[in-house]
Design an enzyme around this catalytic site. Structure first.
Site, PDB file in Angstrom:
ATOM      1  N   GLU A   1       0.813  -1.224   0.000  1.00 41.02           N
ATOM      2  CA  GLU A   1       0.000   0.000   0.000  1.00 41.02           C
ATOM      3  C   GLU A   1       0.843   1.269   0.000  1.00 41.02           C
ATOM      4  OE1 GLU A   1      -2.491  -3.199   2.097  1.00 41.02           O
ATOM      5  OE2 GLU A   1      -0.415  -2.465   2.236  1.00 41.02           O
TER       6      GLU A   1
ATOM      7  N   PHE B   1     -11.916  -6.099  14.152  1.00 44.40           N
ATOM      8  CA  PHE B   1     -10.826  -6.636  13.351  1.00 44.40           C
ATOM      9  C   PHE B   1     -10.432  -5.637  12.267  1.00 44.40           C
ATOM     10  CE2 PHE B   1      -9.504  -9.155   9.555  1.00 44.40           C
ATOM     11  CZ  PHE B   1      -8.298  -9.611  10.067  1.00 44.40           C
ATOM     12  N   GLN B   2      -9.151  -5.356  12.175  1.00 46.82           N
ATOM     13  CA  GLN B   2      -8.555  -4.417  11.224  1.00 46.82           C
ATOM     14  C   GLN B   2      -9.152  -3.014  11.337  1.00 46.82           C
ATOM     15  OE1 GLN B   2      -8.395  -6.197   7.228  1.00 46.82           O
ATOM     16  NE2 GLN B   2      -6.358  -6.962   7.730  1.00 46.82           N
TER      17      GLN B   2
ATOM     18  N   LYS C   1     -17.592   0.194   5.638  1.00 43.86           N
ATOM     19  CA  LYS C   1     -18.096  -0.859   4.756  1.00 43.86           C
ATOM     20  C   LYS C   1     -19.591  -0.726   4.513  1.00 43.86           C
ATOM     21  CE  LYS C   1     -18.064  -5.877   4.084  1.00 43.86           C
ATOM     22  NZ  LYS C   1     -17.624  -7.195   4.628  1.00 43.86           N
TER      23      LYS C   1
ATOM     24  N   MET D   1      24.620   7.885   1.536  1.00 46.36           N
ATOM     25  CA  MET D   1      24.639   9.207   2.150  1.00 46.36           C
ATOM     26  C   MET D   1      24.909   9.114   3.647  1.00 46.36           C
ATOM     27  SD  MET D   1      24.630  12.360   1.322  1.00 46.36           S
ATOM     28  CE  MET D   1      23.751  12.730  -0.185  1.00 46.36           C
TER      29      MET D   1
END
Length: 578
Positions: free
Chosen positions: A51, A113-114, A163, A481
């Site tokens: 993502e 959940f999530q 949802k 770097m």
């Protein structure tokens, strides 16, 4: 007449009305209704492999086109994985809209959940964000998101959709107006301040135009070019502004700042007038602020009033769209055009002569070797092949600075890099987004061996869609770097910077079904790059370069920009024994 449809379908209808043709995302549980509707829709969805890379790809799309980039993720970890990309877009003023799924409204706050507080988490790293709890609010939120992302100072906007809002049925009515009473965008600039700016420009003996990412964001490249030619002033462009003035323009000096050229930094230090256009006086440009441009009056043009005076006080502050303001300045210069007085003309000729002398004293030029590939040699060869016309997406580190120093960009929106946040792993997914946006362009992803290994999963995306991106890994075996700073400022105590395991490029590319190669000799470089470019599909070129090369010039942390380290320290001679 309104149409009955689900929230998911309604969202897609809004995206279509905003002109979205491509989005980058990764599905999950709560976004299943959206993806089910997407199955029958014409908007192209690109399945990335992480993502964070969806956000970077959306940035690549936006940076290379000026359009709003769109990314999508599910709730919880999907949404939190977007966060780095949102901060990156916020720091660099890139217009993206991030769509995230959320658990059903009745479960919000229950540690379902999530579930994550995406709205709260992203509040400080977006220009604005929405949690849409009612279906009837969804169209307004989506259209407002695109307006806010793209207007004024661009930036990321997130819309979090539960949802049950995706699943709900309702009558869709197109949104015809956007009314945000607390959101003001000033575009034209104050007439009196523009008049004062013109007076300062007319009298200045050592003017310097200091252009930044705002030039690119505003689409003001043609206005800037006209302004440069009307004033005859030398110009520097920041890391974010490269291409805003063609690199081959006679008035362009180079990039200023921590790794800017000697001539650019000396010009900023001795100018009597800085004409700052779409810049924010970033610390990587100014160095020690108290010592920055000590002799200069400042005209500062920016669309964001919060940037005016934030770091450097402006003698003439102008809040406005830099494209509009430059147009008015150009008209003012045209109306008042007259030959400068003899003494002023002489002073300006002397100023140009001094700048040319600085350029000759310490030029930015490729370093070559007969035994090993120098990083500067690599960038010079890419520059030769691209001829100022290719899109170059860089990751973060030494290769980014060498690319900015040595690759020419003769148009805006060709140079894509993570400027403000400095996000490793940015280069490859940004190139992916740019290639989807501009399939006609040659696209290079120039990455280090560190950042590349943060985004290797996107090789699958590139292979899946057959994107002809030329991936060039500048492989020095270090986090370059960080190693440079440890060498120069931490007594060469190299701590956790060695990258001693890198995959075989040919086998890695072959595992994804395309070609790759590793080279390490200088005479292999030009033909290998030519082979990569001529290959019709993607190509992975692993270039082993000098491991201990440092980027110069360099302004040490806390130093003034005229206090540059111009090269490696001279070795100390052994004392002669009596």
């Amino acid at each position: 007449m309104s149409t009955l449809m689900s929230g998911a379908r309604m969202l897609l209808e809004c995206l279509a009305r905003e002109g979205v043709d491509c989005m980058f995302g990764y599905p999950g549980g709560v976004t299943l209704p959206f993806y089910d509707s997407l199955y029958d829709h014409h908007i192209r969805h690109v399945l990335v492999r992480h993502e964070e890379n969806a956000a970077f790809a959306a940035e690549g799309y936006a940076r290379s086109t000026g359009k709003v980039g769109v990314c999508c993720a599910t709730s919880g970890p999907g949404a939190t994985n977007l966060t780095t990309g949102l901060v990156d877009a916020m720091m660099d003023s890139i217009p993206i809209v991030a769509l995230t799924g959320q658990v059903s409204t009745k479960l919000i706050g229950s540690d379902a959940f999530q579930e994550a507080d995406t709205f709260g988490i992203t509040r400080p790293c977006t220009k604005h964000n929405y949690l849409v709890k009612r279906l009837e609010d969804l169209p307004q939120a989506i259209h407002e998101a695109f307006y806010v992302a793209s207007s004024g100072r661009p930036g990321p906007v997130l819309v979090d959709v539960p949802k049950d809002v995706f699943q709900a049925q309702g009558h869709y009515q197109p949104v015809s107006t956007i009314h945000l009473p607390g959101y003001k965008v000033f575009t034209e600039g104050h007439t009196g301040q523009i008049r004062r700016a013109l007076q300062l420009i007319k009298k200045s003996e050592r003017p310097l135009i200091y252009g930044g990412g705002g030039i690119v964001a505003a689409g003001a490249a043609s206005e800037l070019r006209e302004f440069v030619e009307r004033t005859g002033a030398p110009a520097v462009m920041t890391l974010m502004g490269l291409g805003g003035l063609p690199s081959n323009h006679g008035n362009f000096i180079s990039m200023p700042g921590m790794h800017g050229s000697y001539a650019a930094n000396m010009a900023m230090s001795h100018a009597d007038l800085l004409i700052a256009l779409g810049v924010r006086f970033d610390d990587r440009v100014t160095g020690r602020l108290a010592a920055f441009a000590p002799h200069a009056k400042v005209i500062h043009v920016d669309i964001d009033p919060a940037e005016i005076g934030k770091n450097r006080a402006a003698d003439v502050p102008i809040v406005g769209d830099v494209k509009h303001v430059l147009g008015r300045l150009n008209r003012g210069l045209e109306e008042a055009k007259a030959e400068p007085e003899q003494s002023l003309a002489a002073a300006r000729r002397a100023w140009w002569e001094q700048i040319r002398q600085w350029k000759l004293e310490h030029p930015l030029q490729p370093v070559t070797s007969d035994s090993e590939i120098k990083p500067q040699h690599l960038m010079a060869e890419i520059d030769r092949l691209s001829n100022g016309q290719a899109i170059v997406a860089a990751d973060v580190g030494q290769h980014q600075m060498w690319a900015a120093q040595l690759i020419r960009f003769n148009e805006p929106r060709l140079w894509l890099n993570s400027g403000g946040l400095g996000s490793m792993g940015f280069g490859l997914p940004a190139a992916l987004g740019a290639q989807f946006a501009r399939p006609d362009k040659l696209v290079f992803a120039i990455v280090g061996d560190g950042g590349f290994q943060m985004s290797i999963p996107e090789l699958a995306t590139i292979a899946s869609y057959g994107l002809p991106i030329k991936i060039v890994v500048m492989n020095n075996g270090y986090l370059g770097m960080v190693r440079q700073w440890q060498e120069l400022f931490y007594n060469n105590r190299l701590s956790s910077v060695t990258l001693d395991c890198f995959p075989d490029a040919e086998k890695l590319a072959a595992a994804y079904g395309f070609k790759g190669k590793t080279i390490e000799k200088p005479w292999e470089l030009a033909p290998a790059l030519k082979q990569a470019v001529s290959e019709p599909g993607p190509y992975l070129l692993n270039v082993k370069v000098s491991p201990l090369e440092c980027v110069y010039p360099m302004v040490p942390a806390g130093g003034a920009i005229n206090e540059m380290v111009l090269g490696p320290p001279e070795p100390v001679a052994e004392p002669v024994k009596p």
